[in-house]
Design a protein around this motif. Structure first.
Motif, short mmCIF file in Angstrom:
data_model
loop_
_atom_site.label_atom_id
_atom_site.label_comp_id
_atom_site.label_asym_id
_atom_site.label_seq_id
_atom_site.Cartn_x
_atom_site.Cartn_y
_atom_site.Cartn_z
N VAL C 15 75.63 25.76 105.53
CA VAL C 15 76.52 25.26 106.58
C VAL C 15 76.17 23.82 106.93
O VAL C 15 77.04 22.93 106.98
N GLY C 16 74.87 23.57 107.14
CA GLY C 16 74.44 22.22 107.46
C GLY C 16 74.81 21.25 106.36
O GLY C 16 75.24 20.13 106.59
N LEU C 17 74.63 21.72 105.12
CA LEU C 17 74.96 20.90 103.95
C LEU C 17 76.43 20.51 103.95
O LEU C 17 76.78 19.34 103.75
N LEU C 18 77.27 21.48 104.21
CA LEU C 18 78.72 21.23 104.19
C LEU C 18 79.13 20.31 105.34
O LEU C 18 79.89 19.35 105.14
N VAL C 19 78.60 20.60 106.53
CA VAL C 19 78.96 19.77 107.69
C VAL C 19 78.51 18.33 107.46
O VAL C 19 79.27 17.38 107.67
N LEU C 20 77.28 18.15 107.00
CA LEU C 20 76.78 16.78 106.80
C LEU C 20 77.57 16.07 105.71
O LEU C 20 77.88 14.88 105.82
N ALA C 21 77.92 16.79 104.62
CA ALA C 21 78.71 16.17 103.57
C ALA C 21 80.05 15.71 104.11
O ALA C 21 80.51 14.59 103.84
N MET C 22 80.69 16.57 104.91
CA MET C 22 81.99 16.21 105.48
C MET C 22 81.88 15.03 106.44
O MET C 22 82.67 14.08 106.39
N MET C 23 80.90 15.11 107.35
CA MET C 23 80.77 14.06 108.35
C MET C 23 80.48 12.71 107.68
O MET C 23 81.02 11.69 108.08
N THR C 24 79.60 12.72 106.69
CA THR C 24 79.23 11.46 106.06
C THR C 24 80.41 10.84 105.33
O THR C 24 80.68 9.65 105.44
N GLY C 25 81.13 11.68 104.58
CA GLY C 25 82.23 11.14 103.79
C GLY C 25 83.47 10.83 104.62
O GLY C 25 84.15 9.84 104.39
N LEU C 26 83.75 11.69 105.59
CA LEU C 26 85.02 11.58 106.31
C LEU C 26 84.86 11.09 107.74
O LEU C 26 85.83 10.67 108.37
N GLY C 27 83.62 11.15 108.27
CA GLY C 27 83.40 10.88 109.70
C GLY C 27 83.84 9.50 110.16
O GLY C 27 84.44 9.35 111.23
N GLY C 28 83.54 8.47 109.35
CA GLY C 28 83.90 7.12 109.75
C GLY C 28 85.40 6.97 109.95
O GLY C 28 85.86 6.41 110.95
N GLY C 29 86.17 7.52 109.01
CA GLY C 29 87.62 7.45 109.13
C GLY C 29 88.15 8.25 110.31
O GLY C 29 89.14 7.85 110.94
N VAL C 30 87.49 9.38 110.59
CA VAL C 30 87.92 10.19 111.73
C VAL C 30 87.73 9.42 113.03
O VAL C 30 88.63 9.37 113.88
N ILE C 31 86.57 8.78 113.18
CA ILE C 31 86.30 8.00 114.39
C ILE C 31 87.35 6.89 114.54
O ILE C 31 87.92 6.69 115.61
N ARG C 32 87.65 6.19 113.42
CA ARG C 32 88.65 5.12 113.47
C ARG C 32 90.00 5.67 113.93
O ARG C 32 90.65 5.11 114.82
N ASP C 33 90.42 6.82 113.35
CA ASP C 33 91.73 7.38 113.70
C ASP C 33 91.78 7.83 115.15
O ASP C 33 92.79 7.67 115.83
N VAL C 34 90.67 8.40 115.64
CA VAL C 34 90.64 8.82 117.04
C VAL C 34 90.80 7.60 117.94
O VAL C 34 91.57 7.61 118.90
N LEU C 35 90.11 6.50 117.60
CA LEU C 35 90.20 5.28 118.42
C LEU C 35 91.60 4.68 118.35
O LEU C 35 92.08 4.07 119.30
N LEU C 36 92.27 4.83 117.20
CA LEU C 36 93.62 4.28 117.05
C LEU C 36 94.70 5.23 117.59
O LEU C 36 95.87 4.87 117.64
N GLY C 37 94.29 6.44 117.95
CA GLY C 37 95.27 7.40 118.45
C GLY C 37 96.08 8.08 117.36
O GLY C 37 97.16 8.58 117.60
N VAL C 38 95.56 8.07 116.12
CA VAL C 38 96.21 8.79 115.03
C VAL C 38 95.73 10.24 115.08
O VAL C 38 94.56 10.52 114.83
N ALA C 39 96.63 11.16 115.44
CA ALA C 39 96.20 12.55 115.59
C ALA C 39 97.16 13.48 114.84
O ALA C 39 98.37 13.34 115.00
N PRO C 40 96.68 14.43 114.06
CA PRO C 40 95.27 14.55 113.70
C PRO C 40 94.85 13.47 112.71
O PRO C 40 95.70 12.99 111.96
N PRO C 41 93.56 13.10 112.74
CA PRO C 41 93.07 12.06 111.83
C PRO C 41 93.40 12.41 110.37
O PRO C 41 93.34 13.58 109.99
#
Lengths: 186, 186, 186
Positions: C15-41
């Motif tokens: 579980v940790g492996l999957l979450v970390l893989a997702m966050m690392t690869g996709l997390g930066g873009g998710v934060i950007r989309d949340v700040l830009l108001g693009v929902a869902p990212p």
């Protein structure tokens, strides 16, 4: 509730206790709503939910010893929360025209997100990442919910994934099951 | 400012310094805006605010020793920020038709959110959770702001909760007051 | 990918492996989309991207030893990601009528945000804050992208900042360059 207990054990003051209680109980739903663009998030907008979290924190604050002695009972409550959140989280997500995989993801985030935030804020490695079988039951519950939803069922049928998730979590607590790691396999 | 100082003390490089300075100064407002659905958040959209945070980081970078020796002065600046943010945060939140309890919550988040993010990013337990009286003055200030707002007052009256929050923080720093914990009471 | 590796080294479970893989690869873009108001990212809404991250995690899970031995190759892949994300992040941000400084900021967040979340979740100080030259190439790439964009260029020209960011990161890895700190200067 587990949030407030963790806070009490770390000798946090009443502020830390309250923040952790809120984040643990409401944080998962807040993250889901932010990702879905629901603003303000339901958990933040509803004073009833804020009050519930505050009462849980107050209970731990005034009766730390007593609550602490009933930890097994609280772990069962926590499993109820896990089961409820993974199903309601997935349902709330599916209202927003998203891919099924996203629905599963958001259901799981609703269920385990609060606990992850609690652990990050209190400076420990998130427990869902290592050790107990915690996220897997939520994944099972959320997936089944998304599958069920495509058959447009009676609402009452959603009890099935919730009970499944709850049962899986309970059995794994009792038997000490844990999820496999990458290292241990080699 | 406190963000950049913490970074300098941890031997972070200039990137860490800049990120921590930005998160500490602007992070609380960003979290509030994300929860309110204001996109992009005012603090991110305004280059004046980004520049201010950058200048604060640059000052610490070039003049670390001098700034460090003036820490009491910076703590007072920090208290000014706390007082300003809890009031402006609550006012900004109340523009969005939310429950009063949510207004208080968002005011407090604006005031203490940046510091919590700073501490999580720099790997220490958030200081607001244990020890000093930091969040309580913000709670008092935000609550009073929300109460005041219901009387639809002249804008100038909002000085009262700000001064109250500032004074409470200042007195508690001088006297070493701290918030009560769950354990110490037993 | 680096997320899954870090997780494997910490003996996190799948579980940790999957979450970390997702966050690392996709997390930066998710934060950007949340700040830009693009929902869902975009990164959350697209099941293709979720699947890619899942496959990366699965690869590390089943073949941890082999992947680990190829770490230099993965670091180059990571640099490709850094270069791609700082440019695409800035471009995506500029679609939203924002100040140029905000565009640079969001480009950098897209590029380094995932890594920061990975480090916070796995309980270590974010590597971008201390030590290697990681964020600076992203800042250079994002800035150049924003400058280029004002000339309304052919899309192909965006290869320039990407290559520049990639080259800078690669050279600094090879030479062991690091960003200056506040203390070391005194």
């Amino acid at each position: 509730m587990t949030g407030a207990l963790v806070a009490a054990r770390r000798d946090f003051d009443i502020v830390g206790l309250l923040v952790l209680a809120m984040m643990t109980g409401l944080g998962g739903g807040v993250i889901r709503d932010v990702l879905l663009g629901v603003a303000p998030p339901v958990n933040v907008a509803s004073w009833e939910r804020l009050l519930t979290a505050t009462l849980a924190a107050a209970l731990v604050f005034w009766q730390h010893d007593r609550v602490s002695r009933r930890e097994p009972f609280i772990m069962v409550l926590d499993a109820v929360g896990l089961a409820t959140f993974c199903v309601t989280g997935a349902i709330a997500a599916l209202d927003h025209e998203i891919a099924p995989a996203t629905g599963v993801l958001l259901g799981v985030i609703t269920a385990i997100g609060g606990g992850v935030v609690r652990d990050v804020l209190s400076g420990r490695t998130p427990v869902v990442f290592s050790g107990e079988l915690y996220a897997i039951p939520a994944v099972v519950g959320a997936t089944l919910t998304v599958v069920l939803e495509s058959f447009d069922p009676l609402g009452v049928l959603y009890v099935i994934p919730a009970v499944l998730c709850f049962g899986l979590r309970l059995v794994s607590m009792r038997r000490g099951w844990s999820a496999p790691g990458a290292r241990s396999r080699q």
